[in-house]
Design an enzyme around this catalytic site. Sequence first.
Site, PDB file in Angstrom:
ATOM      1  N   CYS A  50      30.386 -22.203   6.352  1.00 15.01           N
ATOM      2  CA  CYS A  50      29.452 -23.060   5.621  1.00 15.01           C
ATOM      3  C   CYS A  50      29.219 -22.552   4.202  1.00 15.01           C
ATOM      4  CB  CYS A  50      28.127 -23.161   6.372  1.00 15.01           C
ATOM      5  SG  CYS A  50      27.305 -21.572   6.623  1.00 15.01           S
ATOM      6  N   ASN A  51      29.481 -21.272   3.971  1.00 11.00           N
ATOM      7  CA  ASN A  51      29.207 -20.679   2.659  1.00 11.00           C
ATOM      8  C   ASN A  51      30.442 -20.464   1.795  1.00 11.00           C
ATOM      9  OD1 ASN A  51      26.412 -20.485   2.686  1.00 11.00           O
ATOM     10  ND2 ASN A  51      26.442 -18.582   3.850  1.00 11.00           N
ATOM     11  N   ARG A  52      31.647 -20.600   2.364  1.00 11.11           N
ATOM     12  CA  ARG A  52      32.844 -20.313   1.569  1.00 11.11           C
ATOM     13  C   ARG A  52      34.087 -20.912   2.207  1.00 11.11           C
ATOM     14  NH1 ARG A  52      32.830 -15.160   0.197  1.00 11.11           N
ATOM     15  NH2 ARG A  52      30.701 -14.862   0.956  1.00 11.11           N
ATOM     16  N   SER A 107      27.652 -11.958   1.027  1.00  9.07           N
ATOM     17  CA  SER A 107      26.990 -13.045   1.746  1.00  9.07           C
ATOM     18  C   SER A 107      25.683 -13.448   1.076  1.00  9.07           C
ATOM     19  CB  SER A 107      26.708 -12.624   3.192  1.00  9.07           C
ATOM     20  OG  SER A 107      27.912 -12.392   3.886  1.00  9.07           O
ATOM     21  N   GLU A 112      24.778  -9.819   6.611  1.00 13.58           N
ATOM     22  CA  GLU A 112      24.815 -10.702   7.780  1.00 13.58           C
ATOM     23  C   GLU A 112      25.943 -10.288   8.723  1.00 13.58           C
ATOM     24  OE1 GLU A 112      26.551 -14.456   8.000  1.00 13.58           O
ATOM     25  OE2 GLU A 112      27.303 -14.484   5.958  1.00 13.58           O
ATOM     26  N   ALA A 188      10.221 -28.611  17.788  1.00 12.05           N
ATOM     27  CA  ALA A 188      11.678 -28.668  17.595  1.00 12.05           C
ATOM     28  C   ALA A 188      12.091 -28.207  16.207  1.00 12.05           C
ATOM     29  CB  ALA A 188      12.165 -30.099  17.831  1.00 12.05           C
ATOM     30  N   GLY A 189      11.252 -27.402  15.564  1.00 11.07           N
ATOM     31  CA  GLY A 189      11.584 -26.914  14.226  1.00 11.07           C
ATOM     32  C   GLY A 189      12.824 -26.036  14.228  1.00 11.07           C
ATOM     33  N   LYS A 190      13.510 -25.977  13.066  1.00  8.28           N
ATOM     34  CA  LYS A 190      14.740 -25.187  12.968  1.00  8.28           C
ATOM     35  C   LYS A 190      14.480 -23.710  13.235  1.00  8.28           C
ATOM     36  CE  LYS A 190      17.363 -28.171   9.847  1.00  8.28           C
ATOM     37  NZ  LYS A 190      18.034 -28.269   8.525  1.00  8.28           N
ATOM     38  N   MET A 191      13.357 -23.193  12.706  1.00  3.23           N
ATOM     39  CA  MET A 191      13.063 -21.776  12.908  1.00  3.23           C
ATOM     40  C   MET A 191      12.832 -21.465  14.375  1.00  3.23           C
ATOM     41  SD  MET A 191      10.869 -20.210   9.744  1.00  3.23           S
ATOM     42  CE  MET A 191       9.589 -21.433   9.673  1.00  3.23           C
TER      43      MET A 191
END
Length: 423
Positions: A50-52, A107, A112, A188-191
């Site tokens: 998702c980042n590269r 990252s 990470e 149902a929050g992402k965190m």
Amino acid sequence: MHLLVEGLNYRGAPLSVRERVFLSGEVLRGWLERLGAKPALTGGAILSTCNRTEFYLTAEDPGRAQAEMEILTRDFEAPAEWQQHRYRLQGPEALEHLFKVPSGLDSAIIGEAQILGQFKAALEVARAAGTVDSNLDFVMRRAITVAKRVRSETGVGRNPVGFGHAAVVQARAVFGSLDGRSALMVGAGKMASSTARLLAADGIERIHFSTRSPAKAMELAAEMPGGVVALTVPFSHLDQIAAEVDMIICSTSAPDYIFTREMVQGYMRRRKRRPLFLLDLAVPRDIDPEAAAIEDAYLYNVDELAGIVEQGIRKRISELPAAEAIIREEIDRTGSDLVQARAKPVIASLSQRAEELRALQLQQSLPAVVDPVQREQLEQLTRSLTAKLLHGPIRYLREHAGDETAARMAREMFDLGRQDEES
């Protein structure tokens, strides 16, 4: 051999671009096949997250390799954006980048852990596609070793830098271990969902999910790994389950408290003072802050976790000099190893040629019948003489491993070219 890196990442390319050049599954394997078909490339691997999205390449002529990539990347869904945001690295810069990526030093979140597994997977996929030559395989394997050194010898990856990780750290501080523990996830929050996955990875035994949408609760429960008992709970049954679990984690958009001080007091009486970990990830808050004053109830909110996260980031940043020192050391070592590797084929041919001549001359010089003891003595003598004669040339080749002139002279002096043709 020249090492090259071409790619883009979160630093220079927005998500709208990164998602259009993301490669996975059969599409990724198709791109690897096309890399393998390019004559200017001796090796190729692709890391896409998702980042590269990055191409790791080896080539004899970097100019020709870049020209091939210029043509190849025109087939991206966003070719103009690729050219606008891409970076191109080669030589020591490419090697440094290749070492920093799996170590987590390049990252968005320093240190990470996930990127190392993604890097390993990229190497395995490229191996399966047959696009990794010996040089690229060597440097990518060395990059994995470097990442392990960075993680084991520095604190770059040891401190929590996400709310979920910070929550797990605080839960461990309360319970010592999460093995056999249970939790109630409200909302149902992402965190909340990411925290649930981290709790599952840390050994929690049972998680109850409760949202205003039963379908969403079932979806969250289905995401849990097989070793965790994942259950759904209607909102109407929260009070009953909350008294039984060891942890309550809330992340809803409710306008009022879901758990009041009086409710938490009631849970503690029913629990007979067994500790209760309460984590409020909601804004506005789901748990009455006065519940923090109740004995054996441990309440944390987003601001308190933010302090832990900020402290973790500072600690990781303080470890960067030690990590970068390891990277520099490994770059020097790898550069030396790669140079030495260039001399190996010539040295191997020279040693093989010398052994063939030794064995041939010994066979021609000895009578048909000779005493076995004498034969063994002559074998040892001629091997020793051959080794001494080769010592100087081999040392010279190793000391001048990067010099093509030295390799060419050795081939001409010892007639190694003809030997290679015959073999």
